[in-house]
Enzyme design. Structure first.
Site, short mmCIF file in Angstrom:
data_model
loop_
_atom_site.label_atom_id
_atom_site.label_comp_id
_atom_site.label_asym_id
_atom_site.label_seq_id
_atom_site.Cartn_x
_atom_site.Cartn_y
_atom_site.Cartn_z
N ASP A 1 55.15 27.13 43.05
CA ASP A 1 54.63 28.29 42.33
C ASP A 1 53.13 28.38 42.64
O ASP A 1 52.73 28.84 43.70
CB ASP A 1 54.96 28.07 40.85
CG ASP A 1 54.63 29.24 39.94
OD1 ASP A 1 54.57 30.37 40.43
OD2 ASP A 1 54.43 29.02 38.73
N PHE B 1 59.71 34.48 36.45
CA PHE B 1 60.14 33.19 35.92
C PHE B 1 61.66 33.08 36.03
O PHE B 1 62.39 33.96 35.58
CB PHE B 1 59.70 33.04 34.46
CG PHE B 1 59.96 31.67 33.93
CD1 PHE B 1 59.12 30.62 34.25
CD2 PHE B 1 61.07 31.42 33.12
CE1 PHE B 1 59.38 29.33 33.79
CE2 PHE B 1 61.32 30.14 32.65
CZ PHE B 1 60.47 29.10 32.98
P1 IMP Z 1 53.31 24.77 40.33
O1 IMP Z 1 52.72 25.94 39.63
O2 IMP Z 1 53.52 25.06 41.81
O3 IMP Z 1 52.53 23.51 40.09
O4 IMP Z 1 54.75 24.56 39.72
C1 IMP Z 1 54.87 23.61 38.73
C2 IMP Z 1 56.27 23.38 38.31
O5 IMP Z 1 56.55 24.39 37.38
C3 IMP Z 1 57.37 23.47 39.34
O6 IMP Z 1 57.61 22.28 40.03
C4 IMP Z 1 58.55 23.79 38.45
O7 IMP Z 1 59.06 22.61 37.88
C5 IMP Z 1 57.90 24.66 37.40
N1 IMP Z 1 58.11 26.08 37.69
C6 IMP Z 1 57.37 26.91 38.46
N2 IMP Z 1 57.89 28.14 38.47
C7 IMP Z 1 58.99 28.07 37.68
C8 IMP Z 1 59.98 29.04 37.29
O8 IMP Z 1 60.00 30.22 37.69
N3 IMP Z 1 60.96 28.58 36.46
C9 IMP Z 1 61.02 27.30 36.00
N4 IMP Z 1 60.12 26.37 36.35
C10 IMP Z 1 59.12 26.76 37.18
#
Ligand code: IMP
Ligand code: MG
Length: 181
Positions: A109, A158
């Site tokens: 993300d 999401f």
């Molecule tokens: P980051 O923002 O790339 O650090 O993402 C962090 C973590 O948030 C990811 O590894 C997922 O576990 C969770 N995450 C990010 N986007 C989503 C989503 O759309 N749904 C559920 N979990 C998410």
């Protein structure tokens, strides 16, 4: 539970977005790319818990060469401001020197988790380090590290299901659902 068009998790409603068949096609894309790149050169796949447990299971069952599998566990905290802080709860114990490491993520993300994760590999004299993620939100990614293998790009929504949760729920859903607007 299996094929519902909509699911209710806590206070939110989610609607079907990506089916199990489409998900598995995206997993197969990752597998063939990594087989092409690393093949039989003793890869070590590192899944990022909790979200990646299903994609890792489906990925390694399809990988046709010998390989090793391990997991790390990262937890992200919402700071009081806009920056999320990420903490390593479970690190890597394997000897990484000279290894081909492929990090397997359920979703990238903002990239905050990935950035923290990469620090675990910084000084380890790896042969190679690459990232394979099932889902990628290009509009949300804020980092520079190249995401070499992407199963599927998705809009900045999401999602839950296939390992991904909303406040702990939804990981067991076989399809991906998105927040209903
Ligand atoms: P980051 O923002 O790339 O650090 O993402 C962090 C973590 O948030 C990811 O590894 C997922 O576990 C969770 N995450 C990010 N986007 C989503 C989503 O759309 N749904 C559920 N979990 C998410
Ligand atoms: Mg994750």
């Amino acid at each position: 539970m299996k094929d519902r068009k909509e699911v209710q998790l806590h206070d939110k409603t989610f609607e079907i977005f990506i089916t199990e068949d489409e998900i598995l096609k995206a997993v197969e894309k990752l597998v063939s790319e990594v087989e092409e790149k690393i093949g039989d050169d003793n890869p070590l796949f590192i899944g990022v818990l909790n979200g990646s447990f299903l994609v890792v299971a489906d990925f390694v069952r399809r990988y046709k060469y010998n390989c090793e599998v391990s997991f790390v566990k990262m937890a992200s905290y919402e700071g009081t401001g806009s920056t999320g802080k990420v903490k390593t709860l479970l690190g890597v114990n394997e000897d990484l020197k000279g290894r081909n490491i492929v990090i397997i993520e359920d979703i990238v993300d903002t990239g905050n988790t990935l950035e923290e994760l990469l620090k675990l590999f910084g000084d380890k004299e790896l042969k190679s380090l690459s990232v394979a993620t099932l889902f990628y939100k290009p509009e949300a990614y804020k980092k520079d590290f190249p995401i070499e293998h992407i199963g599927m790009e998705i809009e900045n929504k999401f999602i839950v299901g296939y390992g991904l949760d909303y406040d702990g729920w939804g990981r067991n859903l076989p399809h991906i659902y998105k927040l209903k607007e």
